[in-house]
Design a protein around this motif. Structure first.
Motif, PDB file in Angstrom:
ATOM      1  N   ALA A  80       3.932  -7.687  -9.068  1.00  0.00           N
ATOM      2  CA  ALA A  80       4.701  -7.904  -7.842  1.00  0.00           C
ATOM      3  C   ALA A  80       4.139  -7.048  -6.706  1.00  0.00           C
ATOM      4  O   ALA A  80       3.989  -7.516  -5.569  1.00  0.00           O
ATOM      5  N   LYS A  81       3.805  -5.785  -7.022  1.00  0.00           N
ATOM      6  CA  LYS A  81       3.219  -4.901  -6.016  1.00  0.00           C
ATOM      7  C   LYS A  81       1.841  -5.406  -5.579  1.00  0.00           C
ATOM      8  O   LYS A  81       1.505  -5.360  -4.397  1.00  0.00           O
ATOM      9  N   GLU A  82       1.074  -5.886  -6.547  1.00  0.00           N
ATOM     10  CA  GLU A  82      -0.273  -6.373  -6.244  1.00  0.00           C
ATOM     11  C   GLU A  82      -0.214  -7.605  -5.341  1.00  0.00           C
ATOM     12  O   GLU A  82      -1.030  -7.749  -4.427  1.00  0.00           O
ATOM     13  N   ALA A  83       0.750  -8.481  -5.589  1.00  0.00           N
ATOM     14  CA  ALA A  83       0.903  -9.663  -4.743  1.00  0.00           C
ATOM     15  C   ALA A  83       1.196  -9.262  -3.298  1.00  0.00           C
ATOM     16  O   ALA A  83       0.659  -9.844  -2.347  1.00  0.00           O
ATOM     17  N   ASN A 121      -4.776   1.265  -3.606  1.00  0.00           N
ATOM     18  CA  ASN A 121      -3.663   0.860  -4.472  1.00  0.00           C
ATOM     19  C   ASN A 121      -4.030  -0.365  -5.309  1.00  0.00           C
ATOM     20  O   ASN A 121      -3.655  -0.466  -6.472  1.00  0.00           O
ATOM     21  N   HIS A 122      -4.759  -1.280  -4.669  1.00  0.00           N
ATOM     22  CA  HIS A 122      -5.216  -2.484  -5.372  1.00  0.00           C
ATOM     23  C   HIS A 122      -6.089  -2.112  -6.567  1.00  0.00           C
ATOM     24  O   HIS A 122      -5.911  -2.627  -7.680  1.00  0.00           O
ATOM     25  N   GLU A 123      -7.035  -1.211  -6.355  1.00  0.00           N
ATOM     26  CA  GLU A 123      -7.937  -0.791  -7.430  1.00  0.00           C
ATOM     27  C   GLU A 123      -7.170  -0.121  -8.563  1.00  0.00           C
ATOM     28  O   GLU A 123      -7.444  -0.371  -9.744  1.00  0.00           O
ATOM     29  N   GLU A 124      -6.206   0.741  -8.197  1.00  0.00           N
ATOM     30  CA  GLU A 124      -5.405   1.428  -9.212  1.00  0.00           C
ATOM     31  C   GLU A 124      -4.551   0.434  -9.994  1.00  0.00           C
ATOM     32  O   GLU A 124      -4.455   0.521 -11.230  1.00  0.00           O
ATOM     33  N   ASN A 125      -3.944  -0.509  -9.281  1.00  0.00           N
ATOM     34  CA  ASN A 125      -3.103  -1.519  -9.941  1.00  0.00           C
ATOM     35  C   ASN A 125      -3.907  -2.370 -10.914  1.00  0.00           C
ATOM     36  O   ASN A 125      -3.496  -2.601 -12.056  1.00  0.00           O
ATOM     37  N   MET A 126      -5.061  -2.848 -10.456  1.00  0.00           N
ATOM     38  CA  MET A 126      -5.846  -3.736 -11.289  1.00  0.00           C
ATOM     39  C   MET A 126      -6.441  -3.007 -12.494  1.00  0.00           C
ATOM     40  O   MET A 126      -6.551  -3.586 -13.586  1.00  0.00           O
ATOM     41  N   LYS A 127      -6.810  -1.757 -12.312  1.00  0.00           N
ATOM     42  CA  LYS A 127      -7.306  -0.977 -13.455  1.00  0.00           C
ATOM     43  C   LYS A 127      -6.237  -0.889 -14.530  1.00  0.00           C
ATOM     44  O   LYS A 127      -6.504  -1.081 -15.725  1.00  0.00           O
ATOM     45  N   ARG A 128      -5.001  -0.608 -14.099  1.00  0.00           N
ATOM     46  CA  ARG A 128      -3.903  -0.484 -15.062  1.00  0.00           C
ATOM     47  C   ARG A 128      -3.549  -1.844 -15.666  1.00  0.00           C
ATOM     48  O   ARG A 128      -3.281  -1.941 -16.865  1.00  0.00           O
TER      49      ARG A 128
END
Length: 209
Positions: A80-83, A121-128
Motif C-alpha cells: 500500500a505504501k509502495e503504491a 523509501n521505494h528501494e527500502e520497500n522493494m528490498k523488504r
C-alpha cells in the motif's frame, strides 16, 4: 518460538510390527482384502491412516498460515505504501525551464528532495518485499516437502502392511495413493490475489531498474 514438528501416530513403530499387523488382518481376521473394483488393498488400518494423513496435512497448512501471518500483514502494508510512493514519483514533478524565478527554483529544489526521499523509501520497500516473497516461497516449499515426505513414508508402510497381508512382494499399483495437494487448494486460492499483486510489483521493479 520453534515450530512444533507434526507426526502421524504409528509411523514410528518397527516395520516388523506393521508386517505382522497386515498378516493378522489379512490371514487371520480377514478384515484386509484386495478390492476387485479399485485393485487396491483395503482395510480399516489404511482408512485410519488416510484420515490421519488428511488431518496432518491440514494441520501443517494451518501451521504454515500462522508462520506467515506476520510477514503477509507486513507485505500488505508495504505494498500500500509502495503504491502511494509510485503515485508520488509520477505526480510530484516540477518542469525545469530557462528563466524561472527564484521561488520556482526553490520549489524545484524541494521537489528534488522529495523525489530523492521517495526513491529511497521505494528501494527500502522493494528490498523488504523481495525478502518477504522469498520467505513465503521457502516456507511453502518446506511445508509441501514435509507433507510429501510423510506421504512417502505412509506409502512405504502400506507396502509393508500389504506384504504381511498377501505374503508376497507387493507392486506399487496395489497401494492406494494419498492426495498430497488437496490441503493446499484453499490456502493457495486464499492468497492468490495478494501473491499475484506482490509478484507483479517485484517484476515491474526489476524490469525498470
Amino acid at each position: 518460538m520453534n515450530r512444533k514438528t507434526l507426526k502421524i501416530k504409528g509411523t514410528g513403530v518397527p516395520r516388523i510390527c506393521t508386517w505382522i499387523l497386515g498378516f493378522v488382518h489379512g490371514r487371520i481376521l480377514k478384515t484386509a482384502v484386495l478390492d476387485s473394483e479399485t485393485g487396491y488393498i483395503c482395510s480399516c488400518y489404511l482408512i485410519n491412516k488416510w484420515k490421519l494423513f488428511e488431518q496432518y496435512s491440514f494441520e501443517r497448512v494451518k501451521q504454515l498460515e500462522l508462520e506467515l501471518k506476520a510477514v503477509r500483514s507486513e507485505a500488505a502494508s508495504l505494498m500500500a505504501k509502495e503504491a502511494q510512493i509510485r503515485r508520488n514519483l509520477e505526480n510530484d514533478v516540477i518542469e525545469h525551464s530557462k528563466g524561472v524565478s527564484i521561488d520556482e527554483k526553490r520549489a524545484a529544489g524541494r521537489c528534488l528532495k522529495r523525489q530523492s526521499a521517495y526513491k529511497k523509501n521505494h528501494e527500502e520497500n522493494m528490498k523488504r518485499l523481495i525478502e518477504i516473497d522469498s520467505k513465503i516461497r521457502s516456507c511453502e516449499i518446506g511445508a509441501k516437502e514435509e507433507i510429501s515426505a510423510t506421504a512417502s513414508e505412509l506409502q512405504s508402510r502400506f507396502a509393508t502392511y500389504a506384504q504381511g497381508m498377501l505374503l508376497r512382494p507387493v507392486q506399487d499399483t496395489l497401494i492406494p495413493p494419498l492426495e498430497e495437494n488437496n490441503c493446499f487448494d484453499f490456502y493457495q486460492s486464499s492468497h492468490n490475489e495478494e501473491m499475484q499483486k506482490l509478484q507483479k510489483m517485484i517484476k515491474e521493479t526489476l524490469y525498470y531498474e
